[in-house]
Design an enzyme around this catalytic site. Structure first.
Site, PDB file in Angstrom:
ATOM      1  N   LYS A 137       0.833  -1.203   0.000  1.00 14.99           N
ATOM      2  CA  LYS A 137       0.000   0.000   0.000  1.00 14.99           C
ATOM      3  C   LYS A 137       0.873   1.262   0.000  1.00 14.99           C
ATOM      4  CE  LYS A 137      -3.831  -2.287   2.439  1.00 14.99           C
ATOM      5  NZ  LYS A 137      -4.722  -2.249   3.634  1.00 14.99           N
ATOM      6  N   TYR A 139     -12.493  -3.651  -3.419  1.00 18.87           N
ATOM      7  CA  TYR A 139     -13.071  -4.081  -2.135  1.00 18.87           C
ATOM      8  C   TYR A 139     -14.519  -4.574  -2.283  1.00 18.87           C
ATOM      9  CZ  TYR A 139      -8.934  -2.786   0.484  1.00 18.87           C
ATOM     10  OH  TYR A 139      -7.650  -2.726   0.975  1.00 18.87           O
ATOM     11  N   ASN A 159      -1.753  -0.248   7.236  1.00 19.06           N
ATOM     12  CA  ASN A 159      -1.171  -1.540   7.629  1.00 19.06           C
ATOM     13  C   ASN A 159      -0.306  -2.161   6.531  1.00 19.06           C
ATOM     14  OD1 ASN A 159      -3.222  -2.207   5.924  1.00 19.06           O
ATOM     15  ND2 ASN A 159      -4.485  -3.250   7.454  1.00 19.06           N
ATOM     16  N   HIS A 186      -2.002  -5.192   1.365  1.00 11.22           N
ATOM     17  CA  HIS A 186      -3.272  -5.895   1.155  1.00 11.22           C
ATOM     18  C   HIS A 186      -2.947  -7.317   0.724  1.00 11.22           C
ATOM     19  CE1 HIS A 186      -7.097  -7.239  -0.420  1.00 11.22           C
ATOM     20  NE2 HIS A 186      -6.425  -7.687  -1.475  1.00 11.22           N
ATOM     21  N   GLU A 212      -9.560 -10.555  -7.811  1.00  7.47           N
ATOM     22  CA  GLU A 212      -8.653  -9.412  -7.621  1.00  7.47           C
ATOM     23  C   GLU A 212      -7.509  -9.442  -8.643  1.00  7.47           C
ATOM     24  OE1 GLU A 212      -7.378  -9.562  -3.547  1.00  7.47           O
ATOM     25  OE2 GLU A 212      -9.383  -9.193  -2.758  1.00  7.47           O
TER      26      GLU A 212
HETATM   27  P1  ADP Z   1      -7.506  -7.015   5.687  1.00  5.62           P
HETATM   28  O1  ADP Z   1      -6.704  -6.035   4.860  1.00  5.62           O
HETATM   29  O2  ADP Z   1      -6.758  -7.462   6.913  1.00  5.62           O
HETATM   30  O3  ADP Z   1      -8.065  -8.153   4.874  1.00  5.62           O
HETATM   31  P2  ADP Z   1     -10.194  -5.864   5.710  1.00  5.62           P
HETATM   32  O4  ADP Z   1     -10.432  -6.541   4.399  1.00  5.62           O
HETATM   33  O5  ADP Z   1     -11.178  -6.111   6.812  1.00  5.62           O
HETATM   34  O6  ADP Z   1      -8.747  -6.171   6.284  1.00  5.62           O
HETATM   35  O7  ADP Z   1     -10.157  -4.279   5.486  1.00  5.62           O
HETATM   36  C1  ADP Z   1      -9.492  -3.728   4.379  1.00  5.62           C
HETATM   37  C2  ADP Z   1      -8.637  -2.556   4.821  1.00  5.62           C
HETATM   38  O8  ADP Z   1      -9.479  -1.494   5.299  1.00  5.62           O
HETATM   39  C3  ADP Z   1      -7.696  -2.845   5.984  1.00  5.62           C
HETATM   40  O9  ADP Z   1      -6.504  -3.470   5.579  1.00  5.62           O
HETATM   41  C4  ADP Z   1      -7.465  -1.455   6.547  1.00  5.62           C
HETATM   42  O10 ADP Z   1      -6.523  -0.719   5.779  1.00  5.62           O
HETATM   43  C5  ADP Z   1      -8.835  -0.807   6.360  1.00  5.62           C
HETATM   44  N1  ADP Z   1      -9.731  -0.954   7.546  1.00  5.62           N
HETATM   45  C6  ADP Z   1     -10.378  -2.074   7.943  1.00  5.62           C
HETATM   46  N2  ADP Z   1     -11.126  -1.854   9.033  1.00  5.62           N
HETATM   47  C7  ADP Z   1     -10.958  -0.549   9.344  1.00  5.62           C
HETATM   48  C8  ADP Z   1     -11.472   0.320  10.390  1.00  5.62           C
HETATM   49  N3  ADP Z   1     -12.319  -0.143  11.320  1.00  5.62           N
HETATM   50  N4  ADP Z   1     -11.075   1.610  10.401  1.00  5.62           N
HETATM   51  C9  ADP Z   1     -10.234   2.080   9.470  1.00  5.62           C
HETATM   52  N5  ADP Z   1      -9.722   1.330   8.456  1.00  5.62           N
HETATM   53  C10 ADP Z   1     -10.069   0.034   8.392  1.00  5.62           C
HETATM   54 MG    MG Z   2      -9.546  -8.101   3.342  1.00  4.24          MG
END
Ligand code: ADP
Ligand code: MG
Length: 198
Positions: free
Chosen positions: A11, A51, A153, A156, A167
């Site tokens: 990212k 997403y 974080n 992805h 994807e």
């Molecule tokens: P992952 O990337 O671990 O699969 P998700 O698919 O649940 O997580 O969410 C996609 C991305 O959205 C996360 O990696 C993070 O960057 C962001 N995100 C998820 N939940 C939150 C939240 N509650 N507040 C802010 N950003 C979030």
């Molecule tokens: Mg995810």
């Protein structure tokens, strides 16, 4: 199973933190094979499409956020997962299109699960030690909420083989995926190790 594929995106924060090499190294040393890679700047619409490939994502992600608040003894800003996800998606559109990203496809036995394990869970504050998100950054749901932005974080990774297929088709054209052999696949996948000793 040896040809299972998953999408990884470093990212914009991962690029700015100069972690491209470190992240690639962690996936590469597992034995998975890199079969496609590019640097690009995504549009906000591309991020929303990305997403939306998993019809359950909105419900699961909103619920995950609610559970995280409760676990910390905090009151979630909404009890409705879909309301929370609508806000998260708006923030994600901005975050993920804010600068260049590196998109990659990794292939090999259980690629989706192996990559998820090494990456760690969504919130870096509570991701396992040893994972990319746990070791290399410090963000939390609380900090992200305070600053009204997405959780930063670093990477992805696809959540399932179904999501991965959708994807990968979104980020790469067929011709950008390379079919080739790696010498180490003999050690990883062959039944016999005959022929090593001379
Ligand atoms: P992952 O990337 O671990 O699969 P998700 O698919 O649940 O997580 O969410 C996609 C991305 O959205 C996360 O990696 C993070 O960057 C962001 N995100 C998820 N939940 C939150 C939240 N509650 N507040 C802010 N950003 C979030
Ligand atoms: Mg995810």
């Amino acid at each position: 199973m040896k040809s299972e594929r998953t999408l990884v995106i470093i990212k914009p924060d991962g690029i700015q933190r100069a972690l491209i090499g470190e992240v690639i190294k962690r996936y590469e040393r597992t034995g998975l094979k890199l079969v496609a890679m590019k640097m690009t700047v995504a549009t906000e619409d591309m991020i929303e499409t990305h997403y939306s490939v998993d019809p359950n994502w909105k419900m699961v992600t909103g619920q995950k956020a609610i559970d995280a608040y409760r676990k910390k003894g905090m009151v979630p800003p909404s009890e409705n997962p879909l309301e929370l996800t609508a806000i998260i998606l708006k923030k994600l559109r901005k975050y993920m299109s804010s600068g260049p990203v590196v998109a990659m496809v990794w292939q090999g036995m259980n690629a989706v699960g192996v990559v998820r394990k090494i990456t760690g869970s969504t919130e870096p504050l509570t991701s396992d030690v040893g994972s990319i998100r746990g070791d290399l950054t410090i963000d939390s749901y609380q900090m992200a909420d305070t600053d009204e932005r997405a959780v930063r974080n670093l990477v992805h990774t696809s959540g399932s083989t179904d999501d991965a297929a959708k994807e990968i088709a979104l980020w790469f054209k067929d011709g950008e995926l390379i079919n080739y052999k790696l010498v180490q696949e003999a050690i990883l996948y062959d039944v016999n190790l005959d022929g090593i000793l001379e």
